[in-house]
Design a protein around this motif. Sequence first.
Motif, PDB file in Angstrom:
ATOM      1  N   THR A 130      62.066  34.317  70.563  1.00 28.42           N
ATOM      2  CA  THR A 130      60.979  34.881  69.759  1.00 28.42           C
ATOM      3  C   THR A 130      60.617  33.916  68.620  1.00 28.42           C
TER       4      THR A 130
ATOM      5  N   LEU B 127      56.891  32.833  68.050  1.00 26.95           N
ATOM      6  CA  LEU B 127      56.237  33.000  66.733  1.00 26.95           C
ATOM      7  C   LEU B 127      55.717  31.671  66.209  1.00 26.95           C
TER       8      LEU B 127
ATOM      9  N   GLN C 153      62.989  35.093  56.159  1.00 25.96           N
ATOM     10  CA  GLN C 153      63.192  36.532  56.361  1.00 25.96           C
ATOM     11  C   GLN C 153      62.755  36.929  57.760  1.00 25.96           C
TER      12      GLN C 153
ATOM     13  N   GLY D  49      67.489  34.943  70.078  1.00 20.55           N
ATOM     14  CA  GLY D  49      66.892  35.329  68.788  1.00 20.55           C
ATOM     15  C   GLY D  49      66.190  36.678  68.836  1.00 20.55           C
TER      16      GLY D  49
ATOM     17  N   GLN E  51      64.579  46.780  67.209  1.00 19.43           N
ATOM     18  CA  GLN E  51      64.201  45.868  68.307  1.00 19.43           C
ATOM     19  C   GLN E  51      65.086  46.106  69.533  1.00 19.43           C
TER      20      GLN E  51
HETATM   21  P1  AMP Z   1      64.659  31.291  65.215  1.00 21.64           P
HETATM   22  O1  AMP Z   1      63.878  30.208  65.884  1.00 21.64           O
HETATM   23  O2  AMP Z   1      65.235  32.271  66.191  1.00 21.64           O
HETATM   24  O3  AMP Z   1      65.674  30.768  64.234  1.00 21.64           O
HETATM   25  O4  AMP Z   1      63.598  32.123  64.355  1.00 21.64           O
HETATM   26  C1  AMP Z   1      62.879  31.525  63.304  1.00 21.64           C
HETATM   27  C2  AMP Z   1      62.270  32.596  62.419  1.00 21.64           C
HETATM   28  O5  AMP Z   1      61.355  33.388  63.185  1.00 21.64           O
HETATM   29  C3  AMP Z   1      63.261  33.599  61.845  1.00 21.64           C
HETATM   30  O6  AMP Z   1      63.898  33.125  60.654  1.00 21.64           O
HETATM   31  C4  AMP Z   1      62.354  34.802  61.593  1.00 21.64           C
HETATM   32  O7  AMP Z   1      61.552  34.606  60.449  1.00 21.64           O
HETATM   33  C5  AMP Z   1      61.436  34.758  62.802  1.00 21.64           C
HETATM   34  N1  AMP Z   1      61.994  35.521  63.961  1.00 21.64           N
HETATM   35  C6  AMP Z   1      62.359  35.023  65.169  1.00 21.64           C
HETATM   36  N2  AMP Z   1      62.807  36.000  65.974  1.00 21.64           N
HETATM   37  C7  AMP Z   1      62.705  37.147  65.254  1.00 21.64           C
HETATM   38  C8  AMP Z   1      63.047  38.506  65.523  1.00 21.64           C
HETATM   39  N3  AMP Z   1      63.568  38.874  66.704  1.00 21.64           N
HETATM   40  N4  AMP Z   1      62.810  39.414  64.544  1.00 21.64           N
HETATM   41  C9  AMP Z   1      62.293  39.061  63.355  1.00 21.64           C
HETATM   42  N5  AMP Z   1      61.976  37.799  63.023  1.00 21.64           N
HETATM   43  C10 AMP Z   1      62.181  36.833  63.967  1.00 21.64           C
END
Ligand code: AMP
Length: 225
Positions: free
Chosen positions: A38, A42, A64, A92, A99
């Motif tokens: 995710t 994102l 956050q 993630g 969720q």
């Molecule tokens: P990651 O690449 O998994 O470290 O995610 C990077 C950022 O994306 C996180 O620090 C959050 O801000 C956001 N993010 C990714 N996955 C999620 C999730 N399942 N729920 C909420 N925020 C997420």
Amino acid sequence: MSPENTPPVLILLGPPGAGKGTQARMLEEKFGLVQLSTGDLLRGAVAAGTDAGKAAKAVMEAGQLVSDEIVIAVLKDRLGDDDVKNGIILDGFPRTTAQAEALDGLLAARGQKINAAISLEVEDDAMVERISGRYTCANCGEGYHDTFKKPEVEGVCDKCGGTEFNRRADDNAETVRSRLEAYHAQTAPLIEFYQARGVLKEVEAMGAIDEIAAKLAEIVEQAKA
Ligand code: AMP
């Protein structure tokens, strides 16, 4: 298809820097599963300037969690793609109990279930150093690290020969601490959530990447059997 014989669904749990992305990519290659991150979805939305991306950008930069509503919508959308039909590794996601409950609903609607939720057990103190030094090939996404995994030829990707590399905007020491706090407050409770469901596998993940990969491969083999 019987529920016993549906495409595998694996979850990788662990704080930022635990190696979820690295291990997910290795499992993807070995088992023909698809990594669903995710964070990647994102970052794609932010780069594309979609409504979800605009809403997520500042939250991600602060380390956050993006709202459940946005993240669930982004994941649901991705689950509609054809390539996920042979099984997925969630990297993630889920990160909150809401969720995790939404995931149960999405999978139930597809006649699927979670085969294993793998918790990568690491020490927080080491995560800041691991994350601060990491970067990826801009062309193929292969991961590198200033100290732990340099390309064989400096400035050239071992995998594809690419010469452009990216560092994530949120991979700095200050944001990493917020991300670790968010992990402990909001995501770590999922370890008990999945333990109660009998699908939790805990893996000591401070060692060598290949050794951890071997332990995960064993879990996936069992989960698929
Ligand atoms: P990651 O690449 O998994 O470290 O995610 C990077 C950022 O994306 C996180 O620090 C959050 O801000 C956001 N993010 C990714 N996955 C999620 C999730 N399942 N729920 C909420 N925020 C997420």
